[in-house]
Design a protein around this motif. Structure first.
Motif, PDB file in Angstrom:
ATOM      1  N   VAL A   1     -16.127  10.228  17.574  1.00 25.67           N
ATOM      2  CA  VAL A   1     -16.101   8.765  17.598  1.00 25.67           C
ATOM      3  C   VAL A   1     -15.205   8.301  16.458  1.00 25.67           C
ATOM      4  CG1 VAL A   1     -18.340   8.485  18.748  1.00 25.67           C
ATOM      5  CG2 VAL A   1     -18.259   8.617  16.267  1.00 25.67           C
ATOM      6  N   CYS A   2     -14.360   7.313  16.770  1.00 24.23           N
ATOM      7  CA  CYS A   2     -13.352   6.865  15.811  1.00 24.23           C
ATOM      8  C   CYS A   2     -13.410   5.350  15.642  1.00 24.23           C
ATOM      9  CB  CYS A   2     -11.956   7.255  16.284  1.00 24.23           C
ATOM     10  SG  CYS A   2     -11.803   8.997  16.731  1.00 24.23           S
ATOM     11  N   ARG A   3     -13.276   4.897  14.439  1.00 24.48           N
ATOM     12  CA  ARG A   3     -13.308   3.455  14.156  1.00 24.48           C
ATOM     13  C   ARG A   3     -12.041   2.760  14.605  1.00 24.48           C
ATOM     14  NH1 ARG A   3     -15.477   1.507   8.617  1.00 24.48           N
ATOM     15  NH2 ARG A   3     -14.743  -0.310   9.692  1.00 24.48           N
ATOM     16  N   ASN A   4     -10.947   3.491  14.710  1.00 28.21           N
ATOM     17  CA  ASN A   4      -9.679   2.891  15.096  1.00 28.21           C
ATOM     18  C   ASN A   4      -9.191   3.490  16.408  1.00 28.21           C
ATOM     19  OD1 ASN A   4      -9.543   1.362  12.654  1.00 28.21           O
ATOM     20  ND2 ASN A   4      -8.870   3.204  11.608  1.00 28.21           N
TER      21      ASN A   4
ATOM     22  N   SER B   1     -18.547  -0.360  15.911  1.00 31.24           N
ATOM     23  CA  SER B   1     -17.184  -0.377  15.370  1.00 31.24           C
ATOM     24  C   SER B   1     -16.352   0.797  15.876  1.00 31.24           C
ATOM     25  CB  SER B   1     -17.220  -0.382  13.838  1.00 31.24           C
ATOM     26  OG  SER B   1     -17.818   0.802  13.366  1.00 31.24           O
ATOM     27  N   ILE B   2     -16.705   1.355  17.025  1.00 36.66           N
ATOM     28  CA  ILE B   2     -15.997   2.500  17.597  1.00 36.66           C
ATOM     29  C   ILE B   2     -14.894   1.996  18.525  1.00 36.66           C
ATOM     30  CG2 ILE B   2     -16.235   4.524  19.088  1.00 36.66           C
ATOM     31  CD1 ILE B   2     -19.138   4.749  17.960  1.00 36.66           C
ATOM     32  N   SER B   3     -13.669   2.511  18.317  1.00 38.28           N
ATOM     33  CA  SER B   3     -12.517   2.055  19.098  1.00 38.28           C
ATOM     34  C   SER B   3     -11.857   3.149  19.926  1.00 38.28           C
ATOM     35  CB  SER B   3     -11.472   1.443  18.171  1.00 38.28           C
ATOM     36  OG  SER B   3     -11.991   0.282  17.556  1.00 38.28           O
ATOM     37  N   SER B   4     -12.190   4.421  19.675  1.00 36.89           N
ATOM     38  CA  SER B   4     -11.706   5.530  20.507  1.00 36.89           C
ATOM     39  C   SER B   4     -12.730   6.657  20.448  1.00 36.89           C
ATOM     40  CB  SER B   4     -10.317   5.995  20.072  1.00 36.89           C
ATOM     41  OG  SER B   4     -10.266   6.353  18.722  1.00 36.89           O
TER      42      SER B   4
ATOM     43  N   ASP C   1      -8.120   7.580  15.001  1.00 36.62           N
ATOM     44  CA  ASP C   1      -7.954   7.454  13.560  1.00 36.62           C
ATOM     45  C   ASP C   1      -9.292   7.043  12.943  1.00 36.62           C
ATOM     46  OD1 ASP C   1      -6.483   7.328  11.092  1.00 36.62           O
ATOM     47  OD2 ASP C   1      -6.574   5.139  11.268  1.00 36.62           O
ATOM     48  N   ASP C   2      -9.627   7.608  11.795  1.00 41.12           N
ATOM     49  CA  ASP C   2     -10.872   7.351  11.069  1.00 41.12           C
ATOM     50  C   ASP C   2     -12.070   7.774  11.921  1.00 41.12           C
ATOM     51  OD1 ASP C   2     -12.634   6.654   9.106  1.00 41.12           O
ATOM     52  OD2 ASP C   2     -12.427   4.498   9.392  1.00 41.12           O
ATOM     53  N   CYS C   3     -12.186   9.069  12.135  1.00 37.64           N
ATOM     54  CA  CYS C   3     -13.167   9.640  13.073  1.00 37.64           C
ATOM     55  C   CYS C   3     -14.203  10.513  12.375  1.00 37.64           C
ATOM     56  CB  CYS C   3     -12.450  10.521  14.095  1.00 37.64           C
ATOM     57  SG  CYS C   3     -11.134   9.717  14.996  1.00 37.64           S
ATOM     58  N   ILE C   4     -15.288  10.747  13.086  1.00 37.37           N
ATOM     59  CA  ILE C   4     -16.230  11.798  12.724  1.00 37.37           C
ATOM     60  C   ILE C   4     -16.564  12.579  13.988  1.00 37.37           C
ATOM     61  CG2 ILE C   4     -17.252  10.580  10.766  1.00 37.37           C
ATOM     62  CD1 ILE C   4     -19.721  10.071  12.564  1.00 37.37           C
TER      63      ILE C   4
END
Length: 120
Positions: A37-40, A69-72, A44-47
């Motif tokens: 799950v990525c914030r951008n 706030s997950i975007s990708s 980008d900006d994932c865990i």
């Protein structure tokens, strides 16, 4: 298992490759246990998180900033995964098959809405 990813798609690809090796050696049970799950958008900006999360604020600890706030996302599990808009698998959801990824959740109307997920 939670692994912090900070530098976009190139880092994501390297982590995904490493996880594929460790998942294969750990057997089928481990394969059902990871999504990214990525914030951008565009990873980008994932865990890398477990295969089910009922509440990011409780289940992800330092990843609590992933609530709505997950975007990708990427489904690296061995199962179809559903991602709900509310905690506890409530509300509308989207499904991703094994190996499927969405680089921009805005296209599906789900940007910054995911709050829980599990195999479905």
């Amino acid at each position: 298992m939670h692994a912090r990813i900070t530098k976009g798609l190139a880092v994501f690809a390297a982590v995904a490759a490493a996880l594929s090796i460790s998942v294969a050696s750990a057997g089928p049970a481990a394969a059902v246990d990871s999504v990214v799950v990525c914030r951008n958008t565009h990873f980008d900006d994932c865990i890398v998180a477990g295969g089910w999360v009922t509440d990011p604020l409780k289940n992800l600890g330092s990843g609590a900033r992933f609530q709505d706030s997950i975007s990708s996302i990427v489904n690296m599990s061995g199962s179809r995964m559903c991602f709900w808009e509310h905690n506890g698998f409530q509300g509308q959801y989207i499904r991703l098959d094994t190996g499927q990824q969405l680089a921009d959740l805005g296209a599906s109307g789900f940007n910054d809405r995911i709050s829980s997920w599990k195999a479905c």
